[in-house]
Design an enzyme around this catalytic site. Structure first.
Site, PDB file in Angstrom:
ATOM      1  N   TYR A   1     -24.978  43.329  22.302  1.00  9.14           N
ATOM      2  CA  TYR A   1     -23.872  43.972  21.160  1.00  9.14           C
ATOM      3  C   TYR A   1     -22.644  43.180  21.808  1.00  9.14           C
ATOM      4  CZ  TYR A   1     -20.514  46.120  18.854  1.00  9.14           C
ATOM      5  OH  TYR A   1     -19.379  46.321  18.026  1.00  9.14           O
TER       6      TYR A   1
ATOM      7  N   GLU B   1     -18.378  40.754  14.846  1.00  8.87           N
ATOM      8  CA  GLU B   1     -19.231  41.582  15.600  1.00  8.87           C
ATOM      9  C   GLU B   1     -20.362  40.634  15.432  1.00  8.87           C
ATOM     10  OE1 GLU B   1     -21.108  45.148  13.809  1.00  8.87           O
ATOM     11  OE2 GLU B   1     -20.114  46.062  15.467  1.00  8.87           O
TER      12      GLU B   1
END
Ligand code: GDP
Ligand code: MN
Length: 390
Positions: A109, A197
């Site tokens: 992530y 992101e």
């Protein structure tokens, strides 16, 4: 402002982030064609909507033939895809991204956000990606790495390397991660992003880092100087109420209640919403018409509030400092006649030219409800709403 995954990937690739090869499709036939064009033996069909959580909702599918790509595309086009992050209506699928499938060895992530506490850009990363950051923070908080970037020096290489090491990356992956971090940071800064992101950032079959998903949001107040970003706007993904308000230059946020609000000033709008709640009602929206609101602007505010079908009562609350109550009253009367009002309207005016404003309302002969104080206006609005519901 949000953009689509494929747009974010194109932007980030331009800054040097490795992304899989893919192509955009506006029809099932085109999706099948894209798969053939890309070649290989596996493809991923990805619904382009302004929301994450598509995988779980059936919006991301691994396919083994161009025919399967086309068939799955057929089921996706025109559908309202409901994910964990959308409301119950979901978001319409009008574009698909067809990508050459990647082999996944590991999902990481990576996010860049604005940390309000330190007033700086913060990197959030984890060696365990794939799931949403909220879930990650709950179930696997220990895996999260946070790093704040000093705006005076920017992201320095040793910091980027340290983060790469702490995520367990080794060898050539370190340099790749430094490259990805630097690229994302530059994209964030140079395009006035508010969020970048990559989830998941994967280690693929060859051991290389690749952005398998990408998400970017931008500061709407900076769009005037980022025309290349502004043109990526996709109105089909927006709340139609908010789109319309945006076009009119009104600050509007749609909510779930049924008392429509037309207020001047953000603070007064917040206070009015509180008073409605205190009186036992639920506001349908936040709306700040701003100072110096002309009658035309008031009419636009009415049109915007009325696009919300849940609205049962409209409450107009104006404290005129820069504004003039007579202008607002003219706007209310004009709007009432132009839109063919079928629901009750409560008006509370105070401040500059208030007598003139009240005279205009009274002489209009329209069935308007007036109030002197905010508390009174909220009570009347909630009372009218309950009468309609009964
Ligand atoms: P999201 O659910 O909206 O965040 O969409 P993602 O783009 O993150 O895709 C969801 C999941 O689909 C990913 O976490 C992967 O597990 C899987 N996925 C996406 N692309 C590929 C691919 O090329 N190969 C494989 N094996 N899985 C993929
Ligand atoms: Mn994702």
């Amino acid at each position: 402002m949000d953009i689509h995954e494929y747009q974010a990937k194109e932007i980030l690739a331009g800054f040097g982030v490795p992304v899989p090869r893919g192509g955009l499709a506006y029809s099932p036939e085109q999706a099948g064609y894209r798969a053939r064009e890309l070649g290989g033996s596996a493809w991923v069909v990805k619904a382009q909507i302004h929301s994450g959580g598509r995988g779980e909702a059936g919006g991301v599918k691994l396919c083994r033939s161009p025919e399967e790509v086309q068939d799955y595309a057929q089921t996706l086009f025109g559908r309202q895809l409901v994910t964990k992050q959308t409301d119950a209506n979901g978001k319409g699928v009008y574009r698909l991204w067809v990508e050459a499938a990647s082999e996944i060895r590991q999902e990481l992530y990576l996010g860049f956000v604005l940390d309000r506490k330190s007033e700086r850009i913060m990197i959030v990363a984890s060696a365990h990606g794939g799931m949403e950051i909220e879930d990650l923070a709950e179930s696997d908080a220990d895996s999260l790495r946070r790093m704040v970037i000093d705006p005076a020096v920017g992201l320095v290489p040793f910091q980027a390397r340290e983060l790469a090491f702490s995520l367990g990356l080794r060898g050539g992956q370190i340099a790749q991660m430094v490259n990805v971090l630097t690229a994302c940071h530059r994209a964030y800064r140079e395009l006035d992003a508010t969020m970048v992101e990559i989830n998941p950032l994967i280690i693929n079959g060859s051991g290389d880092l690749v952005a398998l998903d990408a998400k970017m949001s931008f500061d709407t107040n900076a769009l005037y100087r980022r025309p290349e970003v502004a043109e990526l706007r996709d109105r089909s993904q927006e709340d139609p109420r908010e789109s319309m308000a945006g076009d009119y230059g009104l600050a509007y946020v749609g909510l779930d209640g049924d008392i429509g609000c037309i207020i001047n000033g953000a603070g007064l709008a917040m206070a009015t919403m509180d008073m409605i709640k205190l009186a036992g009602g639920e506001p349908a929206n936040f709306l700040d018409i701003g100072g110096g609101a002309s009658p035309e602007r008031v009419v636009r505010a009415f049109r915007t509030v009325l696009t919300d079908r849940n609205v049962q009562v409209i409450l107009v609350n104006i404290f005129a400092g820069i504004n003039r109550c007579d202008w607002v009253a003219e706007g209310v009367v004009k709007a009432y006649r132009e839109v063919g009002m079928t629901i009750p309207v409560v008006v509370r005016l105070a401040g500059t030219n208030v007598e003139e404003g009240q005279r205009i309302l009274a002489e209009s002969g329209l069935p308007l409800h007036t109030a002197d104080t905010l508390a009174e206006a909220a009570d009347i609005a909630v009372g009218l709403r309950q009468k309609r519901a009964a």
